[in-house]
Design an enzyme around this catalytic site. Structure first.
Site, PDB file in Angstrom:
ATOM      1  N   ASP A   1      71.626 -55.676  -4.584  1.00  0.00           N
ATOM      2  CA  ASP A   1      70.176 -55.637  -4.364  1.00  0.00           C
ATOM      3  C   ASP A   1      69.864 -55.216  -2.940  1.00  0.00           C
ATOM      4  OD1 ASP A   1      71.351 -58.048  -3.506  1.00  0.00           O
ATOM      5  OD2 ASP A   1      69.451 -59.112  -3.557  1.00  0.00           O
TER       6      ASP A   1
ATOM      7  N   GLU B   1      62.035 -53.727  -0.230  1.00  0.00           N
ATOM      8  CA  GLU B   1      61.946 -54.625  -1.387  1.00  0.00           C
ATOM      9  C   GLU B   1      60.492 -54.852  -1.801  1.00  0.00           C
ATOM     10  OE1 GLU B   1      63.421 -58.543  -0.476  1.00  0.00           O
ATOM     11  OE2 GLU B   1      63.774 -58.988  -2.592  1.00  0.00           O
TER      12      GLU B   1
ATOM     13  N   ARG C   1      70.958 -59.456   4.016  1.00  0.00           N
ATOM     14  CA  ARG C   1      70.752 -60.904   4.071  1.00  0.00           C
ATOM     15  C   ARG C   1      71.873 -61.630   3.313  1.00  0.00           C
ATOM     16  NH1 ARG C   1      65.511 -60.303   0.369  1.00  0.00           N
ATOM     17  NH2 ARG C   1      66.461 -60.459  -1.675  1.00  0.00           N
ATOM     18  N   ASP C   2      71.733 -62.925   3.168  1.00  0.00           N
ATOM     19  CA  ASP C   2      72.786 -63.715   2.520  1.00  0.00           C
ATOM     20  C   ASP C   2      72.673 -63.605   0.998  1.00  0.00           C
ATOM     21  OD1 ASP C   2      70.401 -65.003   2.246  1.00  0.00           O
ATOM     22  OD2 ASP C   2      71.022 -66.870   3.223  1.00  0.00           O
ATOM     23  N   GLU C   3      72.765 -62.378   0.524  1.00  0.00           N
ATOM     24  CA  GLU C   3      72.643 -62.139  -0.911  1.00  0.00           C
ATOM     25  C   GLU C   3      73.633 -61.040  -1.317  1.00  0.00           C
ATOM     26  OE1 GLU C   3      68.638 -62.366  -2.174  1.00  0.00           O
ATOM     27  OE2 GLU C   3      69.157 -62.284  -4.275  1.00  0.00           O
TER      28      GLU C   3
ATOM     29  N   TRP D   1      66.708 -57.708 -16.972  1.00  0.00           N
ATOM     30  CA  TRP D   1      67.900 -57.846 -16.140  1.00  0.00           C
ATOM     31  C   TRP D   1      69.129 -57.718 -17.054  1.00  0.00           C
ATOM     32  CZ3 TRP D   1      63.471 -58.286 -13.926  1.00  0.00           C
ATOM     33  CH2 TRP D   1      63.364 -58.213 -12.538  1.00  0.00           C
TER      34      TRP D   1
ATOM     35  N   HIS E   1      66.353 -52.049  -0.265  1.00  0.00           N
ATOM     36  CA  HIS E   1      66.399 -52.557  -1.634  1.00  0.00           C
ATOM     37  C   HIS E   1      66.047 -51.375  -2.526  1.00  0.00           C
ATOM     38  CE1 HIS E   1      66.656 -56.920  -2.301  1.00  0.00           C
ATOM     39  NE2 HIS E   1      66.134 -56.735  -3.491  1.00  0.00           N
TER      40      HIS E   1
ATOM     41  N   ASP F   1      68.141 -54.703 -10.944  1.00  0.00           N
ATOM     42  CA  ASP F   1      68.048 -53.647  -9.936  1.00  0.00           C
ATOM     43  C   ASP F   1      68.914 -52.452 -10.350  1.00  0.00           C
ATOM     44  OD1 ASP F   1      67.612 -56.348  -8.978  1.00  0.00           O
ATOM     45  OD2 ASP F   1      67.329 -55.526  -6.981  1.00  0.00           O
TER      46      ASP F   1
HETATM   47  C1  RAM Z   1      66.075 -61.197  -5.612  1.00  0.00           C
HETATM   48  C2  RAM Z   1      67.005 -60.037  -5.547  1.00  0.00           C
HETATM   49  C3  RAM Z   1      66.869 -58.980  -6.602  1.00  0.00           C
HETATM   50  C4  RAM Z   1      66.062 -59.387  -7.780  1.00  0.00           C
HETATM   51  C5  RAM Z   1      66.077 -60.856  -8.012  1.00  0.00           C
HETATM   52  C6  RAM Z   1      65.269 -61.287  -9.204  1.00  0.00           C
HETATM   53  O1  RAM Z   1      66.673 -62.284  -4.993  1.00  0.00           O
HETATM   54  O2  RAM Z   1      66.953 -59.476  -4.277  1.00  0.00           O
HETATM   55  O3  RAM Z   1      66.393 -57.759  -6.118  1.00  0.00           O
HETATM   56  O4  RAM Z   1      66.580 -58.697  -8.897  1.00  0.00           O
HETATM   57  O5  RAM Z   1      65.675 -61.574  -6.897  1.00  0.00           O
END
Ligand code: RAM
Length: 891
Positions: free
Chosen positions: A466, A742, A470-472, A531, A763, A479
């Site tokens: 995504d 994003e 960041r911490d993801e 998703w 994003h 996505d």
């Molecule tokens: C966020 C992510 C992503 C998205 C979800 C639902 O944390 O960055 O882009 O698909 O949520």
């Protein structure tokens, strides 16, 4: 009459792949011919063994009467392990020409079965080195070679991320190996050719191991050790001597271990490197390792090993900082001029112990301060401690950052300006071949296209993530699904998604549910519409774009399982109106303080249910599965009927008055006839009433312009594209974005930010507009009935005063396709390039055949034109391969 050439022979879509699996390879090639209308009529493939002697082929297809030039199957004896095969192809065409043999290509199999691994998984003995210690481990061994080396290969992998060394040099140019997969079920290993690195006498081999995705911190919950708590290495070197004998050197308890300069390394947080702790020559044969600690074997399965599937991750470009900035608070900051993903390589002369600290951020705040709020807990910090020996150069090994700005502390003389030439940005991602280019007369749209490409580069780092900062940084399925078509225009993403889809199938739940992220590190038991549909949409896209039927067949059970999962939810098997959904994520019609747009979630869920059921039906048709065609065909119809009952009023209005609801109903053909016309009209009105601004989120945005263009409102689509005020694509461009945000309002018109908690500036989801730029604005599209652009569709849309030209090129599996249009004098000019062995349907809007010229002649009579007709939309031609220039008067 010119020559027929055959070029670019690929194996499994790659050029000369080293380390393949044992499945029968699939061949593809491209024809070159000056002559319009060239079609292949027959081919012949020959495969030779390791000796490359085509006089004694391993397999010869003989002459096969067929126009197949992609995905041609090998039908020889099963490929043997660790063997190089050579291949070549020749073709015949419809003009009776025979090509020469192509240049010889090759593929080489990896270690094909678990029992061929003599290597043992090893890890430092806890008695000597704390297995949980942060520093990267170094593991090594010296060995003697007793003669001249003819060839040598290393098969290697690690739990963690690794770098391999032989005799002082890094092996290969890939980074972050073995990549990220669903490690418990699938772990890639790599194959390296190290022939040139070994010599008779003493040699050394070593591997460096850091936490990576395996053991390091992942997710915003900062979970550690998601897959295991012990890093481990598995390395096997095969040496073939000139005299024909072989030798194997492999990880086992005779290796030794230590820690070195990498004190800390984490994907999210960065790296700490103390150059004073370097161990010069540690991977060389004569190195004295007497103070190194023992290793122990670990019992880990070999059955999960698979040869590398994806493109390797590499440095693909280097960029210099564009400027030095002294912020209002006095920070010394480098501006890379581009929000990029990768690392900084620094060069320095400094006294031993000098500590240089680099912090990475995507944006400065509105007052020009260095800003890291949106990184959440990700530290993105790199520290280098100099050894004080002349010129030193360093870039972190096992981490990557998403950044445009770098705050530098501790660099000698940083009270003054930093020397820009001592810092280089190394851009890192999966090294996918570039396949597409889009360009038009509007500079801001061109910047948007570049932002889309940068967003893809930053987020296609082994897994479609995504965001990269960041911490993801997770493989969010939604996505990936919305962006897959755009991605495949810009780059060859075949191997990239093949790997990811296998992980998706591996991580799919027993009931068919699809986790939110793949590889699944969130481990919830929910699935969300739009998703989870990645399970269906992505393999179908791979089939449509690359003709990869093998992958479609492989994923088919996973695709069906997803549909069957949906069907089993709730009371009504044809509606999906239960459970958790992300909805039209980040839609602007959301309630205050909500991330979820106003479009009803059950409408979105049922719309995707219908769409995915239809795609599974279509896939079943392609795979020749009659029963599934019936099952999913009927299901599709029932779901469409249920959708209409529930969401369309008796008078033919869509019950939910949101842009996204209308977009989905049109895009997925959930309405037809008069109702369809009304829904399209209503959508157009909703947008016009909103002063030509969108309100769509993740779900509606990718299709918004498509449905407008396809349903009579192309002008409205263009207005949305060219809209400069918030919210719009060009709003972010005008705010100086160099990647896709994003949020539509990541930076607000007053310069302040959307809240810290979720505000990525890289994003790619809204970059899904790219697909429409290629397909509709430039008009480079494919016939849905013929995969892999066997029959392309060139249908440019002239853009009026604000958009006066556009062009796109795409390297399809058959070769390069080009489409362009412009106004020239009083005429419209459309140019098209169609690769050999394909045809194109060319629609010249508002043209009539009597006024249509091709390269100066009446188009209908031109060489290569197979059919020509006037239609309500314009002149419609079918053409064979070649370059064409059409011209007709402006209407
Ligand atoms: C966020 C992510 C992503 C998205 C979800 C639902 O944390 O960055 O882009 O698909 O949520």
């Amino acid at each position: 009459m010119g020559e027929l050439l055959v070029k670019a022979l690929t194996i499994n879509g790659k050029t000369n792949p080293l380390g393949t699996d044992g499945a029968a390879p699939r061949f593809g090639w491209k024809l070159e011919s000056e002559r319009r209308g060239t079609m292949q009529t027959a081919y012949r493939i020959q495969v030779a063994g390791a000796d490359g002697d085509f006089g004694k082929p391993v397999w010869d297809s003989g002459r096969v009467e067929s126009d197949r030039s992609i995905e041609a199957a090998y039908r020889g004896p099963k490929p043997a392990s660790r063997t190089r095969y050579h291949c070549r192809v020749k073709v015949w065409d419809n003009f009776g020409r025979e090509s020469d043999w192509s240049e010889t290509a090759w593929w080489e199999t990896a270690l094909l079965s678990a029992d061929e691994w003599k290597a043992k998984w090893i890890t430092p003995d806890p008695a000597g080195i704390d297995p949980l210690a942060e520093p990267a481990f170094l593991l090594r061994k010296s060995f003697e070679l007793r003669g001249k080396v003819r060839s040598a290969r290393i098969y290697a992998t690690g739990l963690g991320v690794y770098d391999l060394y032989v005799n002082g040099d890094k092996v290969g140019d890939d980074l972050l190996a073995p990549g990220w997969t669903s490690y418990r079920k699938r772990l890639q290993f790599q194959t390296y050719d190290v022939t040139g690195k070994l010599r008779s006498g003493p040699n050394g081999i070593g591997i460096m191991l850091a936490n990576g995705w395996y053991k390091g911190e992942l997710t915003w919950l900062n979970k550690k050790e998601l897959y295991g708590n012990r890093r481990a290495a598995l390395v096997q070197l095969h040496v073939s001597y000139s005299d024909g004998t072989e030798e194997v050197v492999a990880t086992d308890p005779t290796w030794t271990a230590t820690t070195g300069p990498i004190l800390y390394s984490e994907i999210y947080h960065g790296e700490t490197y103390d150059a004073r702790l370097e161990l010069p020559g540690w991977s060389k044969g004569n190195y004295d390792a007497s103070d190194w600690k023992p290793v122990v074997p670990v019992d880990l399965p070999l059955s999960v090993l698979v040869p590398q599937e994806n493109w390797p991750t590499r440095v693909t470009e280097t960029i210099r900082p564009a400027a030095f900035i002294r912020t209002p608070s006095g920070d010394a900051v480098l501006d890379m001029g581009q929000n990029m993903v990768g690392r900084i390589r620094l060069t320095v002369e400094a006294p031993a112990g000098t500590r240089i600290r680099l912090q990475h951020a995507e944006v400065l705040d509105k007052d020009g301060h260095f800003y890291t709020g949106n990184l959440r807990s990700a530290k993105q910090t790199v520290e280098y401690i100099a050894k004080g020996e002349g010129t030193e150069s360093y870039a972190p090994y096992f981490t990557f950052q998403g950044f445009r700005y770098v705050k530098v502390e501790g660099y000698p003389g940083d009270g003054a300006e930093l020397p820009l030439d001592r810092f280089v940005g190394e851009v890192i991602h999966s090294d996918m071949p570039r396949t597409g280019e889009f360009e038009c007369s509007h500079e801001l749209v061109n910047r948007l296209q570049r932002n889309i490409v940068w967003g893809q580069r930053g987020n296609f780092l082994d897994v479609p993530t995504d965001c990269p900062q960041r911490d993801e940084r997770l493989g969010w399925t939604g996505d990936a699904q919305v962006f897959v078509w755009t991605a495949a225009f810009n780059y060859n993403v075949g191997p990239f998604f093949r790997k990811w889809l296998r992980d998706l199938a591996a991580d799919q739940k027993p009931d068919g549910g699809v986790p939110f992220v793949i590889p699944d590190v969130l481990d919830g038991d929910h699935s969300s519409a739009a998703w989870g549909d990645a399970a269906v949409i992505v393999p179908w896209a791979m089939y449509r774009i690359y003709g990869d039927k093998e992958l479609l067949a492989e994923q088919f059970d996973s695709m069906k399982a997803w549909i069957d999962y949906i069907r089993a939810q709730g009371e009504n098997e044809f509606l999906w109106n239960t459970g958790f959904h992300f909805g039209d994520w980040l839609g602007l019609d959301a309630k205050e303080n909500s991330y979820v747009g106003a479009t009803p979630r059950d409408l979105i869920a049922t719309a995707f249910f219908a769409y995915s059921a239809r795609l599974v039906r279509d896939a079943a048709v392609e795979l020749g599965r009659a029963e599934d065609v019936r099952t999913y065909g009927e299901l599709h119809q029932r779901v469409v009927a249920a959708f209409r009952d529930e969401f369309v009023t008796p008078s033919g209005r869509l019950a939910a008055p949101t842009q996204t609801a209308h977009v989905l109903a049109l895009m997925f053909d959930l309405v037809e006839g008069k109702v369809r016309e009304r829904v399209a009209r209503d959508l157009n009105r909703l947008i016009a009433d909103n002063d030509y601004h969108l309100t769509t989120g993740f779900v509606g945005t990718p299709y918004l312009c498509h449905v407008l263009s396809d349903n009579g409102y192309h002008d409205t689509a263009l207005k949305l594209l060219l809209q400069e005020s918030y919210p719009s694509w060009l709003y972010s461009v005008l705010q100086g974005a160099t990647t896709i945000w994003e949020h539509w309002d990541g930076i607000k018109p007053d310069g302040s930010f959307w809240s810290d908690d979720m505000n990525s500036f890289n994003h790619y989801a809204y970059g899904a507009i790219g697909d429409w730029l290629y397909r509709v604005v430039a008009g480079l599209d494919s016939d849905p009935r013929e995969p892999a652009y066997k029959r392309s569709r060139i249908r440019p849309r002239f853009g009026g005063e604000r958009l006066t030209s556009a062009r796109a090129r795409f390297d399809s599996p058959y070769g390069r396709i080009e489409a362009s249009w412009r106004a020239e004098g009083g005429a419209r000019v459309v140019e098209a390039v169609v690769p050999p062995n394909t045809t194109a349907e060319v629609l010249l809007r508002d043209a009539t055949l009597d006024k249509l010229r091709e390269s100066g002649r009446a188009a209908a009579d031109a060489d290569g034109v197979l059919t020509a007709a006037d239609t309500a939309e314009g002149a419609l031609l079918t053409v064979g391969s070649g370059s064409y220039r059409f011209e007709y008067p402006l209407a």
